[in-house]
Design a protein around this motif. Sequence first.
Motif, mmCIF file in Angstrom:
data_model
loop_
_atom_site.group_PDB
_atom_site.id
_atom_site.type_symbol
_atom_site.label_atom_id
_atom_site.label_comp_id
_atom_site.label_asym_id
_atom_site.label_seq_id
_atom_site.Cartn_x
_atom_site.Cartn_y
_atom_site.Cartn_z
ATOM 1 N N GLN A 306 0.826 -1.187 0.000
ATOM 2 C CA GLN A 306 0.000 0.000 0.000
ATOM 3 C C GLN A 306 0.870 1.251 0.000
ATOM 4 O OE1 GLN A 306 -3.256 0.045 2.673
ATOM 5 N NE2 GLN A 306 -3.458 -2.167 2.766
ATOM 6 N N THR A 307 0.421 2.242 -0.745
ATOM 7 C CA THR A 307 1.154 3.507 -0.793
ATOM 8 C C THR A 307 0.470 4.568 0.058
ATOM 9 O OG1 THR A 307 -0.079 4.132 -2.763
ATOM 10 C CG2 THR A 307 2.055 3.052 -3.089
ATOM 11 N N LYS A 308 -0.830 4.369 0.331
ATOM 12 C CA LYS A 308 -1.536 5.345 1.153
ATOM 13 C C LYS A 308 -1.238 5.082 2.631
ATOM 14 C CE LYS A 308 -5.762 2.602 1.407
ATOM 15 N NZ LYS A 308 -7.212 2.578 1.158
ATOM 16 N N ARG A 309 -1.657 5.984 3.498
ATOM 17 C CA ARG A 309 -1.452 5.840 4.939
ATOM 18 C C ARG A 309 -2.257 4.645 5.465
ATOM 19 N NH1 ARG A 309 0.344 9.397 8.806
ATOM 20 N NH2 ARG A 309 0.330 11.089 7.286
ATOM 21 N N ALA A 311 -3.854 2.031 8.547
ATOM 22 C CA ALA A 311 -4.538 2.222 9.818
ATOM 23 C C ALA A 311 -4.722 0.866 10.496
ATOM 24 C CB ALA A 311 -5.892 2.893 9.585
ATOM 25 N N GLY A 351 -2.085 5.577 12.692
ATOM 26 C CA GLY A 351 -2.663 6.534 11.757
ATOM 27 C C GLY A 351 -1.954 7.874 11.746
ATOM 28 N N THR A 352 -1.163 8.127 12.780
ATOM 29 C CA THR A 352 -0.458 9.415 12.865
ATOM 30 C C THR A 352 1.004 9.306 12.422
ATOM 31 O OG1 THR A 352 0.257 9.068 15.161
ATOM 32 C CG2 THR A 352 -1.937 10.016 14.815
ATOM 33 N N ASP A 354 3.945 8.704 9.704
ATOM 34 C CA ASP A 354 4.129 8.888 8.257
ATOM 35 C C ASP A 354 4.807 7.695 7.587
ATOM 36 O OD1 ASP A 354 2.946 11.419 8.240
ATOM 37 O OD2 ASP A 354 4.834 12.380 8.845
ATOM 38 N N THR A 355 5.761 7.074 8.243
ATOM 39 C CA THR A 355 6.517 5.976 7.630
ATOM 40 C C THR A 355 6.502 4.748 8.534
ATOM 41 O OG1 THR A 355 8.559 6.853 8.624
ATOM 42 C CG2 THR A 355 8.012 7.545 6.346
ATOM 43 N N PRO A 356 5.352 4.072 8.667
ATOM 44 C CA PRO A 356 5.253 2.943 9.603
ATOM 45 C C PRO A 356 6.173 1.781 9.241
ATOM 46 C CG PRO A 356 3.302 3.074 8.209
ATOM 47 C CD PRO A 356 4.072 4.334 7.992
ATOM 48 N N TYR A 365 6.166 -5.338 9.354
ATOM 49 C CA TYR A 365 5.158 -4.542 8.650
ATOM 50 C C TYR A 365 4.348 -5.430 7.687
ATOM 51 C CZ TYR A 365 3.197 -0.877 5.654
ATOM 52 O OH TYR A 365 2.357 -0.063 4.936
#
Length: 375
Positions: A306-309, A311, A351-352, A354-356, A365
């Motif tokens: 996934q490229t989006k953030r 959750a 969710g907060t 940026d780079t999980p 991950y």
Amino acid sequence: MSNFVHQYQRELDRCRQQFESLDLRKEKGYLFKFTTFSASVQNILPEIPIEKHEDLFQKLLLQQVYTTFDQQFLSANDLLQTKGPIRTLLQNRQPNIYCTFHLGSYRLLTSYLYRNGVDLALLVSRGTYQEQGKAIWDTIKGLQKKHNLTNSFQILDAEQTSSTLQIIRELRAGTSLVIFIDGVTSTTGLNRQEDKEIQVRFGNQNVWARKGVGFLSYVTQTPIVPVISYREKNLNNVLSFLDPVVPEPNCDRESYCRHSLQLLYDSFWQYLTKYPEQWEGWNYIHKFLDQHELEQQAETKPLRRQTKRVAFNHERYSVCDLEDSPILFDRRLYVTYEISSDLRDFLLQIGTIDTPEEVLGTDLYLDLLSKQIIT
């Protein structure tokens, strides 16, 4: 009778006030118990929004307080409202298999039948007898003393190997049987004996149910009487006796077992959807679900980076504490995973971030993604 009603209402109000004085979230194990409850409601009755689950759970806890009080307050029997053909059943003086569920003030069924002169056997699991046997006998002895009753009563262990033969003898001798068909969990899970159980449809899932009720009815030609207990909004207790189920002349035993069990669960479903906050079974119905089917329903989709953030997947997983240690609870499979405090905090804050992937490392991950813990 009016004084009894007022006294009863006052006592229930006292129970409610004491209950509402508790800070439930501080009670040991509250969050884990609620999470299990919520997962079952989500899996079986998904029409109820998740945000309403905790209110339902707390109403169930209060209902359990009322149920315990009802067993101790012998006059609660005198305030019961009954529906259905119960008078005809009592007048016939023939044995019946009364099948019920842990809905409403369910313990009143046993005392109501005994209060009305029925020779009775209560079939329970060994654990139930060890935990509640004394209280049940105290109620029966209280009724005997109050109403000068001489009819017989016994408690039978459903897990005893000789219980089936004993029940058959009792039914043929004129003793009626009370059984909670949603409560015998001794043969679930790894101990399941599939030759003694069948699957029936229950809401959004299939559940395993024991054939014993249908078998006993078929062999002894004893009617099965479905009984549903529930509490109305004014707190009055109701016992709804439904039409008896009897074996058809040309019906084979296996078909009758399947038909009668499905009919029982279908009848119960109509009441459960109306009074979901009154059913204790939410707390243990997962023991009757088929694990293989749950796994099939929860199969992961092909992994896509996934490229989006991302959750935390609140719909499938919950984070809570068990014995003061953080765990991850899979709401679909009822599986718990021990996790570190750092991972718990990370999941709740993902969710907060940026780079999980950089924070977690690629392996962890991807593992979280594959299990749908994060989406």
